[in-house]
Write a protein that holds these residues in place. Sequence first.
Motif, PDB file in Angstrom:
ATOM      1  N   LYS A  84       0.943  -1.073   0.209  1.00  0.00           N
ATOM      2  CA  LYS A  84       0.158  -0.168  -0.437  1.00  0.00           C
ATOM      3  C   LYS A  84       1.000   1.030  -0.057  1.00  0.00           C
ATOM      4  O   LYS A  84       1.405   1.446   0.736  1.00  0.00           O
ATOM      5  N   CYS A  85       0.646   2.025  -1.006  1.00  0.00           N
ATOM      6  CA  CYS A  85       1.943   3.118  -1.290  1.00  0.00           C
ATOM      7  C   CYS A  85       1.657   3.753   0.421  1.00  0.00           C
ATOM      8  O   CYS A  85       0.190   4.184   0.356  1.00  0.00           O
ATOM      9  N   THR A  86       2.853   4.453   0.405  1.00  0.00           N
ATOM     10  CA  THR A  86       2.449   5.341   2.042  1.00  0.00           C
ATOM     11  C   THR A  86       2.185   7.255   0.890  1.00  0.00           C
ATOM     12  O   THR A  86       2.284   7.567   2.069  1.00  0.00           O
ATOM     13  N   HIS A  87       1.534   7.109   0.140  1.00  0.00           N
ATOM     14  CA  HIS A  87       2.119   9.062  -0.676  1.00  0.00           C
ATOM     15  C   HIS A  87      -0.501   8.866  -0.150  1.00  0.00           C
ATOM     16  O   HIS A  87      -0.462   9.612   0.730  1.00  0.00           O
ATOM     17  N   ALA A  88      -0.199   7.696  -1.049  1.00  0.00           N
ATOM     18  CA  ALA A  88      -1.851   8.310  -1.128  1.00  0.00           C
ATOM     19  C   ALA A  88      -2.759   6.788  -1.319  1.00  0.00           C
ATOM     20  O   ALA A  88      -3.780   6.554  -1.768  1.00  0.00           O
ATOM     21  N   LYS A 101       6.846  -0.806  -7.041  1.00  0.00           N
ATOM     22  CA  LYS A 101       6.906   0.870  -8.233  1.00  0.00           C
ATOM     23  C   LYS A 101       5.020   0.794  -8.309  1.00  0.00           C
ATOM     24  O   LYS A 101       3.988   0.259  -7.663  1.00  0.00           O
ATOM     25  N   CYS A 102       4.988   2.403  -7.746  1.00  0.00           N
ATOM     26  CA  CYS A 102       3.427   2.624  -7.786  1.00  0.00           C
ATOM     27  C   CYS A 102       3.103   3.340  -8.638  1.00  0.00           C
ATOM     28  O   CYS A 102       4.207   4.863  -9.889  1.00  0.00           O
ATOM     29  N   THR A 103       2.126   3.072  -9.877  1.00  0.00           N
ATOM     30  CA  THR A 103       1.682   3.555 -10.684  1.00  0.00           C
ATOM     31  C   THR A 103       0.814   4.875 -10.658  1.00  0.00           C
ATOM     32  O   THR A 103       0.765   5.254 -11.968  1.00  0.00           O
ATOM     33  N   LEU A 104       0.456   5.668  -9.833  1.00  0.00           N
ATOM     34  CA  LEU A 104      -0.411   6.482 -10.043  1.00  0.00           C
ATOM     35  C   LEU A 104       0.615   7.258 -10.020  1.00  0.00           C
ATOM     36  O   LEU A 104       0.776   8.648 -10.762  1.00  0.00           O
ATOM     37  N   HIS A 105       1.488   7.661  -9.280  1.00  0.00           N
ATOM     38  CA  HIS A 105       2.349   9.229  -9.351  1.00  0.00           C
ATOM     39  C   HIS A 105       4.314   8.625  -9.354  1.00  0.00           C
ATOM     40  O   HIS A 105       4.865   9.503  -9.287  1.00  0.00           O
ATOM     41  N   GLY A 106       4.182   7.778  -9.401  1.00  0.00           N
ATOM     42  CA  GLY A 106       5.529   6.742  -9.163  1.00  0.00           C
ATOM     43  C   GLY A 106       5.856   6.903  -8.342  1.00  0.00           C
ATOM     44  O   GLY A 106       7.706   6.837  -8.363  1.00  0.00           O
ATOM     45  N   SER A 107       6.289   6.579  -6.667  1.00  0.00           N
ATOM     46  CA  SER A 107       7.225   6.546  -6.027  1.00  0.00           C
ATOM     47  C   SER A 107       7.856   5.225  -6.436  1.00  0.00           C
ATOM     48  O   SER A 107       6.956   3.821  -7.217  1.00  0.00           O
ATOM     49  N   THR A 108       8.890   4.870  -5.179  1.00  0.00           N
ATOM     50  CA  THR A 108       9.336   3.473  -6.178  1.00  0.00           C
ATOM     51  C   THR A 108       9.848   3.537  -4.298  1.00  0.00           C
ATOM     52  O   THR A 108       9.936   3.951  -3.420  1.00  0.00           O
TER      53      THR A 108
HETATM   54  S1  FES Z   1      -0.164   7.121  -4.105  1.00  0.00           S
HETATM   55 FE1  FES Z   1       1.835   6.378  -4.478  1.00  0.00          FE
HETATM   56  S2  FES Z   1       2.878   8.299  -5.602  1.00  0.00           S
HETATM   57 FE2  FES Z   1       0.609   9.076  -4.826  1.00  0.00          FE
END
Ligand code: FES
Length: 141
Positions: A84-88, A101-108
């Motif tokens: 679960k991405c810690t950004h959103a 990798k996160c396909t939503l905003h690019g975090s890795t």
């Molecule tokens: S939700 Fe993953 S980078 Fe924004």
Amino acid sequence: MDRRKFIQQSCSLCVAVGAGMVVGSLSSCSVLPTYKTSIANNKVTVPVALFTQGNFQLIQPKNLYYNIGLKKEADGTYTALLLKCTHADNQLTPAGNSGYKCTLHGSTFNMDGKVTAGPAERPLKKYTTEVISDQIIIHLS
Ligand code: FES
């Protein structure tokens, strides 16, 4: 060119293009080892035997929205990360040996759950694991 020859050549072209598309889609498809299970008593149980041919399994508990990345470490312990991405809160995708990798905003994130590229700033949630007999127990609490 007569009608019969035209149809034969057209069909040959269609078969060739179709075969190329099938081969192309198969070669770009990577089969990720995935184990589907459920949660019991806030724990996920995974057979150790799944790691005889590799050191990674994607775990899909059917009553958990996010997958768990389960990696066997060199010392024989297991690292379980909530994907679960810690950004959103987007579902993460395994990115080979480099991590997730996160396909939503690019975090890795690396295989230990640490952020390697933002915008995420916090590491992934890590679960405690233990091995009992021939089962890996992932404690979700
Ligand atoms: S939700 Fe993953 S980078 Fe924004």
